[in-house]
Design a protein around this motif. Sequence first.
Motif, short mmCIF file in Angstrom:
data_model
loop_
_atom_site.label_atom_id
_atom_site.label_comp_id
_atom_site.label_asym_id
_atom_site.label_seq_id
_atom_site.Cartn_x
_atom_site.Cartn_y
_atom_site.Cartn_z
N SER A 1 -17.02 -3.36 -16.94
CA SER A 1 -17.11 -2.49 -15.76
C SER A 1 -16.67 -3.22 -14.50
N ARG A 2 -17.11 -4.48 -14.37
CA ARG A 2 -16.71 -5.29 -13.22
C ARG A 2 -15.20 -5.52 -13.21
N GLN A 3 -14.65 -5.82 -14.38
CA GLN A 3 -13.21 -6.05 -14.49
C GLN A 3 -12.42 -4.78 -14.14
N ARG A 4 -12.95 -3.63 -14.55
CA ARG A 4 -12.28 -2.36 -14.22
C ARG A 4 -12.24 -2.14 -12.71
N ARG A 5 -13.36 -2.38 -12.06
CA ARG A 5 -13.40 -2.22 -10.59
C ARG A 5 -12.41 -3.16 -9.91
N SER A 6 -12.36 -4.39 -10.40
CA SER A 6 -11.44 -5.39 -9.84
C SER A 6 -9.99 -4.94 -10.06
N TRP A 7 -9.70 -4.45 -11.26
CA TRP A 7 -8.34 -4.00 -11.55
C TRP A 7 -7.97 -2.81 -10.68
N GLU A 8 -8.87 -1.85 -10.53
CA GLU A 8 -8.58 -0.68 -9.70
C GLU A 8 -8.29 -1.07 -8.25
N ALA A 9 -9.06 -2.00 -7.72
CA ALA A 9 -8.82 -2.46 -6.35
C ALA A 9 -7.46 -3.15 -6.25
N PHE A 10 -7.13 -3.98 -7.23
CA PHE A 10 -5.84 -4.67 -7.26
C PHE A 10 -4.70 -3.66 -7.37
N ALA A 11 -4.81 -2.71 -8.30
CA ALA A 11 -3.76 -1.71 -8.51
C ALA A 11 -3.58 -0.85 -7.26
N ASN A 12 -4.67 -0.48 -6.60
CA ASN A 12 -4.57 0.30 -5.36
C ASN A 12 -3.84 -0.47 -4.28
N ALA A 13 -4.14 -1.77 -4.17
CA ALA A 13 -3.47 -2.60 -3.17
C ALA A 13 -1.98 -2.73 -3.46
N VAL A 14 -1.62 -2.94 -4.71
CA VAL A 14 -0.21 -3.03 -5.09
C VAL A 14 0.49 -1.70 -4.82
N ASN A 15 -0.15 -0.60 -5.20
CA ASN A 15 0.43 0.71 -4.95
C ASN A 15 0.64 0.97 -3.47
N ALA A 16 -0.28 0.51 -2.64
CA ALA A 16 -0.14 0.70 -1.19
C ALA A 16 1.12 0.01 -0.67
N VAL A 17 1.46 -1.12 -1.27
CA VAL A 17 2.66 -1.85 -0.85
C VAL A 17 3.92 -1.26 -1.48
N LEU A 18 3.86 -0.99 -2.77
CA LEU A 18 5.07 -0.52 -3.47
C LEU A 18 5.36 0.96 -3.28
N LEU A 19 4.32 1.74 -3.08
CA LEU A 19 4.48 3.19 -2.96
C LEU A 19 3.84 3.69 -1.66
N PRO A 20 4.31 3.18 -0.52
CA PRO A 20 3.66 3.58 0.74
C PRO A 20 3.83 5.07 1.00
N LYS A 21 2.82 5.61 1.63
CA LYS A 21 2.89 7.02 2.04
C LYS A 21 3.67 7.07 3.35
N PRO A 22 4.61 7.98 3.43
CA PRO A 22 5.39 8.05 4.69
C PRO A 22 4.51 8.48 5.85
N THR A 23 4.72 7.83 6.97
CA THR A 23 4.02 8.24 8.20
C THR A 23 4.81 9.37 8.83
N SER A 24 4.23 10.04 9.79
CA SER A 24 4.93 11.15 10.44
C SER A 24 6.22 10.67 11.11
N ALA A 25 6.23 9.43 11.63
CA ALA A 25 7.44 8.88 12.27
C ALA A 25 8.53 8.65 11.22
N GLU A 26 8.13 8.15 10.03
CA GLU A 26 9.12 7.90 8.98
C GLU A 26 9.66 9.21 8.44
N GLY A 27 8.80 10.22 8.36
CA GLY A 27 9.21 11.50 7.84
C GLY A 27 10.27 12.17 8.70
N SER A 28 10.31 11.84 9.99
CA SER A 28 11.28 12.49 10.89
C SER A 28 12.62 11.77 10.91
N ARG A 29 12.68 10.57 10.29
CA ARG A 29 13.97 9.83 10.24
C ARG A 29 14.90 10.57 9.30
N GLY A 30 16.14 10.47 9.58
CA GLY A 30 16.96 11.25 8.76
C GLY A 30 18.16 10.80 8.25
#
Length: 113
Positions: free
Chosen positions: A84-113
């Motif tokens: 269970s501890r390892q799962r929590r650690s993995w989820e936190a790690f995967a979320n952090a990697v996803n935040a870097v590799l798959l960033p959500k566009p901000t409203s400013a980025e969405g208006s670039r064209g």
Amino acid sequence: MAFKSDLEALVLGVLQTGDLHGYEIAKRIQQISERALQVGEGQLYPALHKLEKQGLVCATWVPQEGKPPRKVYSLTDAGLDELSRQRRSWEAFANAVNAVLLPKPTSAEGSRG
């Protein structure tokens, strides 16, 4: 990085489904990962012995008809807690990697064209 490839976590994860001997553990990791993860004996047995020493798995010799007995590993309650501890650690790690590799566009980025 906070999380690295962790064979011990994989072993605990595979053992949550039931007791297995070493070869079956390696085979299950390979099957479940669709052959992306391969574990050699030189890696697996030291990890199993370490987990056993830590009380996260226990081993029992199981007799086989016409063959020598084999060592079968099972998850302990402490092993379940560690999983269970390892799962929590993995989820936190995967979320952090996803935040870097798959960033959500901000409203400013969405208006670039």
